[in-house]
Structures are given as C-alpha cells and as structure tokens.
Enzyme design. Sequence first.
Site, PDB file in Angstrom:
ATOM      1  N   SER A  77       0.930  -1.105  -0.026  1.00 33.17           N
ATOM      2  CA  SER A  77      -0.027  -0.135   0.119  1.00 33.17           C
ATOM      3  C   SER A  77       0.872   1.084  -0.072  1.00 33.17           C
ATOM      4  CB  SER A  77      -0.923  -0.013   1.255  1.00 33.17           C
ATOM      5  OG  SER A  77      -0.058   0.177   2.376  1.00 33.17           O
ATOM      6  N   LYS A  78       0.268   2.395   0.068  1.00 31.07           N
ATOM      7  CA  LYS A  78       1.037   3.557  -0.046  1.00 31.07           C
ATOM      8  C   LYS A  78       1.849   3.718   1.004  1.00 31.07           C
ATOM      9  CE  LYS A  78      -0.799   7.027  -3.105  1.00 31.07           C
ATOM     10  NZ  LYS A  78      -2.123   7.762  -3.042  1.00 31.07           N
ATOM     11  N   ARG A  79       1.500   3.224   2.342  1.00 31.13           N
ATOM     12  CA  ARG A  79       2.068   3.235   3.367  1.00 31.13           C
ATOM     13  C   ARG A  79       3.633   2.628   3.252  1.00 31.13           C
ATOM     14  NH1 ARG A  79       2.029  -0.180   7.537  1.00 31.13           N
ATOM     15  NH2 ARG A  79       0.445  -1.628   6.500  1.00 31.13           N
ATOM     16  N   GLY A 136       5.122   2.068   0.507  1.00 24.12           N
ATOM     17  CA  GLY A 136       6.054   2.634  -0.498  1.00 24.12           C
ATOM     18  C   GLY A 136       5.415   2.260  -2.171  1.00 24.12           C
TER      19      GLY A 136
END
Length: 472
Positions: free
Chosen positions: A240-242, A244
């Site tokens: 996920s965005k978290r 990277g």
Amino acid sequence: MTVVTRFAPSPTGFLHIGGARTALFNYLYAKHTGGKFMLRIEDTDRERSKQDAVDAIISGMKWLGLDWDGDPISQFERAARHAEVANELLAQGKAYKCYCTPEELSAQRESAKAEGKPMRYNGLWRDRDPSEAPTGTDPVIRIKSEQSGETTIEDKIQGSVTVSHSEIDDFVILRGDGTPTYMLAVVVDDHDMGVTHVVRGDDHLTNTFRQMQIYTAMGWDKPTFAHMPLLHGADGKKLSKRHGALGIEAYRDMGFLPEAVNNYLLRLGWGHGDDEIISREQAIEWFDLGDVGKGAARFDMDKLTSLNAHYIREASNDRLTDMTWPFIAEKLAGKAANGGRDWVLAGMTSLKDRAKNMIELAESAEFYATQRPLSMNDKALKALSGEGIENLKQFRATLSDVTNWTGENLNATAKQFAQDTDVKMGKIAQPLRAALTGTNVSPGVFEVMSVLGQDESLGRIDDALNGITLNN
Ligand code: GLU
C-alpha cells in the site's frame, strides 16, 4: 526466434513501483536474449485513461533507463482492428451475438451468488436462432469457449498450471457499442506485435486462461507466459502507499538514484547468488525468467535506502553536483556565494560518503555555497560562545601565518596550536566548524577549510569573531 516482450500499463494511474518492476523484468529478458522490448499503453478505458498518466509512465521509464523499441503503441487507436477480429470470429461461428438484457444478466448474477459460485454467463444465446433477436438492442459479441477439457500453461515462473474449461464461460469480446474488451484487445495486440513472452503480474493469471480461448479460436501461436508474484510490504501485507507503493517520480523526488531503484527492483524476487550490487550490464547477462521466485517479494524501504547510499558513493562528483546544484541554488534563492558551485564540487567526495539520498546530499552541501555572513544553528551559536570564541580568536591569529593552505597542513597547524596552548583539538574544531559551516555537523573541518580556500575561510571566521552572523 527473436524474443519480443512488452510492458502494457493502463494509464489510469502513474507508473508505480510494482509496474516499474514488471517493466524492468520485461526489458532485461528482451536484452538478455537479444530480442525486442515494446511499450503498449492500454488506454481503452477512455474515462479513466489520463494523458498526464501516460506522460508520467513515459518519463518514469526514461528515468529508469528502460528504453523500448519503436514508438509506444496506443491500444485505443487499434480499436478497429480489435473489432475486425471479433467479427472474424463471428463469421467463423466461433463467437456469437448475445442480446441478454441487463435484467437477465443480473438475474444470472444473483442466482450464482445464491449458490455461492462466481458469475458465469449461462450461454443463453450460444445456440439460439438469431431470428429470435429482439429489435432495438445492440448485442455484445461473446466467444464460444471450449466446453469440455482443460487448458494447461507452462508458466516460466508459476510452473505448470491447469484450469478446467468448465470454469470459463462465453465471455464478451466486443461490447454493444463496438468497443473491445480488455481480454480481446490484449490478445490481438500481443499477436499483432509478435509478442513471444508475456511477462506480467500474477493478478493476470486467471485472465490468461480466457485469453487462450481467443488464441485457440483464431488459430494463432500462443506466447510463453511468466506471471510475476506481486509486491508485498516489509510486513508481508499487500503493498500500500504506506509501504512505498508510490509513483516512480516520488522515488526520484525523495532523492533516489535510478540505478539504485533498478538494482533494488531487480533483487525483489530474483537473485544471482549472494550478489547485492548488480550493474545493468550484469543484470542483462544473468537475468532469466526461470530464476524469478514464486513467492511474493517484500518491498523494504530500508534496503532500497542502503543501496541508494552505495550508488551515491559510486556516482561521479560532477554528476552529483549537476543534480544537487539546482536544489541548492533554489534554496539559497539568489544568495549563493560566488564560486559556491565549485566549492560544492570540490567538497563532494566527503559529502557523498555520508548521504543516504540526494536531498540529504543537497542539504549537506548547502553551507559551502552560502553567501557570507552565514546563519548559525543553536549548536553552532553555543560552540561560538565563551571559551569557544576565545579559542577561535587565538587560532585565527595563527591561521594568518599559514602559507600552505592544505587540509593536511591546516590539521598539523591546529595540532601544534593545541599542544602549545594546551587546548584539546575538539575545543578548536568545534568553534571553527561553527564559523565555517553555521552548523555542528560537517565533513572534516580542515577539509572544509581547504575546499573554501584561505580568503573565504578567514572571512567566515572573522564574521563569527565580529558577531556578524545571522540567526537561524
Ligand atoms: N494493462 C494491464 C495492467 O496494467 C496489463 C495487461 C497485460 O500485461 O497483459 O495491469
């Protein structure tokens, strides 16, 4: 046979890190085999396809040095060809028109749901007489999928995978408005582009078995498939965005070098013994699809960062100066010292040893380029108070006599001074560093002095002694 691979992103978002890895593996396999690597933009979804996403994909690929052969191909522009193939299948009796209404389809969906099964079209119009067709509806075209037997693919990464034809329904290949579905467009394009190896994420594995129905119906040669495991975060969860899962341009903006990103992506799910640092040339020589692991690869920002630090150390001082200078100049907003860029370049060897990314590198180089008088951070101000400023004053007198302004000689001078005055070296270096850099962290202070030269060094020291400094 010349190998032809392709990267086929949908421009609904930017080039994310997982897509970049797919592109890299396709590129490397083509180069390894002396084949061709092509780029196809899957822009058939007109509402979701965005030109700035196409631009970002192209600039991301260029930044990574993943050059493709020929012009990028737009899938949307090939829509007429896709329709032609659908109509050919229709003419050969290998596809048919389906007039099911949305209500009929949703009833099928509901009953499949009630039975806990995935929705499969029930073949209502497969054998129905076209004379029964209602007027006023635009039919879709569905392929007549094989009803018995099974398909096995020998996937280069997943191994042998078999799916029973009972799991494959008569799926739509051309919509009522004459536009192709993804299933059809991909197969027609891969065939027409002469793609021999389809290397893509394993989220497409089930699609492959449907696509095989189109290859079989058209009597076309089937490509070899290699479905790559998707990326997961360091904690093993879906990326996920978290973790990277960002666009490739975000990595550039965070100060990563393209060779570090390439090296890191390569090592995600592929390896060559214990080698960690692998150049593009070595990657081309060693890469093979059969060596890609089946398990989900874990994306780890810390590992990428340590590779980045390595590549920054390896990069030439000229290149690093070229890359950092625009940021330094912008930050100093017209207040760069004359000769500031030369000092950054001259100091680069030590600066680059300490930086984990290009932002840190630019920040650490800034003091060299700053016009006098410097502003001081709190720690520097502290080093320049009391005993510190006294030591600096005395040492300044000694420095006036130095004729051979080299790091080595300055170091020897300071040592001698420390001995003569019975002051610890640190007590001289700290105020000196503060005066020269405005901070308490920098490369060796004598190196800094030799980079800045005698005039600038003495000027900065005098500013500090005269209290002409700016507060941070
Ligand atoms: N356009 C598809 C995607 O972005 C890839 C299709 C393919 O590689 O066959 O997921």
